[in-house]
Design an enzyme around this catalytic site. Structure first.
Site, short mmCIF file in Angstrom:
data_model
loop_
_atom_site.label_atom_id
_atom_site.label_comp_id
_atom_site.label_asym_id
_atom_site.label_seq_id
_atom_site.Cartn_x
_atom_site.Cartn_y
_atom_site.Cartn_z
N ARG A 429 0.90 -1.23 0.19
CA ARG A 429 -0.08 -0.04 -0.12
C ARG A 429 0.92 1.22 0.18
NH1 ARG A 429 -2.12 4.00 -0.41
NH2 ARG A 429 -4.15 4.60 0.28
N LYS A 430 2.25 1.03 0.70
CA LYS A 430 2.65 2.37 0.39
C LYS A 430 2.23 3.53 1.17
CE LYS A 430 6.01 0.79 -3.21
NZ LYS A 430 5.33 -0.10 -3.75
N PHE A 431 1.98 3.30 2.62
CA PHE A 431 1.16 4.26 3.25
C PHE A 431 2.25 5.72 3.43
CE2 PHE A 431 -1.07 0.67 4.92
CZ PHE A 431 -2.35 1.11 4.64
#
Length: 601
Positions: A429-431
């Site tokens: 997701r690569k928040f």
């Protein structure tokens, strides 16, 4: 006293007349008031910070008063004392202590009791320690310090050579050296074992082990060709800590060799006690490898003592000081044995994050460190692919927001496959938002990622709040983890060395949620309990039209230290994804096996 007298009278141990007499005495006779004449006093820190506040308030109106805090008389925590003193700087004069490294503030004094010209002990048990200068002189007298032209292990020439091997013939010197080193070792509370660097430090380590009542480990310089063929002898458990003892440090290479062998057995080394620091770069080399030293002498201190006591001429002293300024040992590069050479099953025991533990164990059992990136937009195609390759992977990486027909049923079937084939799920997701938004993105919305993804990826750009948000969102869910992006494989990315270091530092403050790092280089981090996840791998080096750089399995595992390798299009777009997954699994595992064997040539 009042309470004691009343108890004795009540139980008829003294008469009422005696009780009245004593109470009258207590009212009328007082001891001299110390604050009126004592410039400074000594105090324990055992009662806590309140004792300093009490002494400080009692000095109201009197300018010149101070306190020497007892730092080493008892077994109290020295760090807590220093912290307590730092909060009350106006009342603290210094510390009653034995060691120069007890505190660092140059504005405070070290008050040291128990000194005579010769070692002694009185009838009441008071020990008078010989100062370090007397040890320095004795070492010179027994020819343990030599002057001339000598070659060190690191290859540099030196006008002074420290040869401690001779001290085994002088029990009084051995005893004195042990006493002085004991004072330093006593400041290190958190260690399980002592290990001397072979061979000179072994007798010293043995004596210290007995004195501090800590088990000793014996490191061999070479493994036996028979029996257990072990490099480390003794009883220990993976994850325990070891304190290293060494005689002399020039470059630090001998200490690092010992650290390497201890790390291979799953032991942790953070500190080393040294008799002589030659001040030629060894301390810096060791610190760059996360090993911190305390020394009894520096070369400067030793030479100054010998000159002062006319054991060497002023000319020789000047020559050696000049040599120390000009000649430095070669830089010892980090061997990274504490991570890349330790087998996955041993690293599992060093992990604080439960997902990392699971992954290490899955990789060990299935003999695969392959992560499949399923960048497909159809749930049917994703599930069909995993049916074919699930047994060959340890981790599947999803991009759930690109799926066009997402349903909760897809998640149920994905989890069933993960359970059947024993792999974990990573949602890439690569928040990268503020903590509150990330918490909602993780738990809510259409995808409810926190309910099914074993781990996620996250940027560190927003700061530590993003990890706190992810951690708090996992409350009540045991096995969840985060891979922090420390580096990227795309050409021209903006991640700097400083950004990478801050990312690793941020992770160290949140160990329970961190599974590892997405990165390209083995020197990004050193904790063997964390995983290096490296994307951008194909069987042949390449670069696509969008700037994605691909490296070979050999390069990413053997050279760059990857633990788990991400493969996407190399399998997904293959004519036979199943056959290609086997090829990648075997190639990656072969590289890992070669890496832990130490045979990298």
């Amino acid at each position: 006293m009042t309470e004691l007298i009343d108890i004795l009278e009540k139980h008829k141990k003294i008469t009422k007349e005696m009780s009245i007499k004593l109470h009258k005495y207590l009212r009328e006779v007082k001891a001299p008031v110390t604050k009126e004449w004592g410039d400074c006093v000594t105090s324990h820190s055992l009662p806590g910070e309140g004792i300093l506040k009490a002494l400080s308030s009692a000095c109201t109106g009197i300018e010149n008063r101070g306190v020497f805090l007892l730092a080493e008389l008892s077994s109290e925590n020295t760090e807590k004392k220093l912290n307590m003193a730092s909060k009350n700087p106006n009342i603290i004069t210094g510390f009653v202590c034995q060691n120069k490294d007890t505190f660092k503030d140059p504005g405070l004094l070290q008050l040291t009791p128990g000194v005579q010209l010769e070692s002694a002990k009185d009838d009441l048990g008071q020990v008078y320690n010989t100062p370090e200068k007397n040890l320095a002189i004795k070492l010179f007298d027994i020819d343990a310090v030599k002057f001339g032209e000598f070659k060190t292990k690191s290859g540099t020439m030196t006008p002074v050579y420290f040869d401690l091997r001779v001290i085994v013939s002088y029990p009084d010197v051995m005893e004195l050296l042990t006493v002085l080193l004991y004072d330093i070792v006593s400041n290190h509370k958190k260690y399980d074992h002592i290990c001397g660097v072979p061979y000179t430090a072994l007798p010293i380590a043995t004596l210290l082990s007995v004195k501090v009542k800590k088990p000793m480990l014996l490191r061999r310089k070479e493994a036996k060709a028979y029996g257990t063929k072990k490099m480390i002898e003794g009883h220990y458990k993976v994850g325990e800590t070891c304190l290293i003892i060494e005689d002399v440090v020039t470059s630090g290479s001998s200490v690092l060799e010992t650290v390497k062998d201890l790390n291979k057995e799953g032991l942790i080394v953070k500190n080393a006690i040294i008799i002589l620091d030659r001040e030629q770069g060894g301390r810096m080399n060791l610190e760059s490898n996360n090993v911190y030293i305390d020394s009894l002498f520096t070369m400067t201190e030793l030479i100054d003592i010998l000159e002062k006591h006319k054991k060497i001429t002023k000319e020789m002293s000047i020559k050696i000081h000049k040599y120390l300024r000009e000649v430095k040992a070669p830089v010892t590069k980090d061997s990274f044995e504490d991570r890349i050479r330790i087998p996955f099953e041993k690293r599992a025991e060093l992990s604080k994050n439960l997902v990392a533990k699971q992954l290490f164990n899955i990789m060990s059992i299935k003999k695969t460190n392959l992560c499949l990136s399923v960048d497909l937009t159809s749930t049917v195609k994703i599930l069909e692919l995993l049916e074919k390759v699930g047994e060959y992977i340890c981790l599947v990486k999803t991009h759930v927001d690109i799926i066009e027909d997402f349903t909760s049923d897809f998640i149920s079937r994905l989890k069933q496959l993960a359970d059947r084939f024993n792999f974990l799920i990573l949602e890439d997701r690569k928040f990268a938002d503020i903590g509150n938004t990330v918490s909602l993105q993780y738990q809510k919305g259409l995808y409810k990622i926190s309910e099914w993804a074993d781990c996620v990826t996250s940027h560190s750009l927003p700061g530590e709040g993003i990890l706190k948000a992810l951690s708090s969102a996992c409350t009540g869910i045991e096995n969840r983890g985060v891979f922090l992006l420390a580096e990227m494989s795309s050409e021209g990315n903006l991640i700097s060395a400083e950004y990478r270091e801050e990312t690793v530092n941020m992770a160290s403050k949140n160990p329970n949620i961190i599974t590892g790092f997405v990165c390209q280089n083995k020197d990004t981090f050193k904790d063997p309990g964390l995983l290096q996840l490296t994307p951008g791998v194909q069987l042949e080096s390449a670069k696509d039209d969008l700037g994605q750089v691909y490296n070979t399995p050999e390069k990413v595992i053997l050279e760059n230290g990857a633990d788990i390798v991400v493969v996407g299009r190399g399998i997904v777009n293959a004519k036979s994804p199943e056959a290609q997954a086997v090829v990648y699994r075997d190639a990656l595992w072969k590289c890992y096996s070669k890496r832990i064997s130490g045979k990298l040539e």
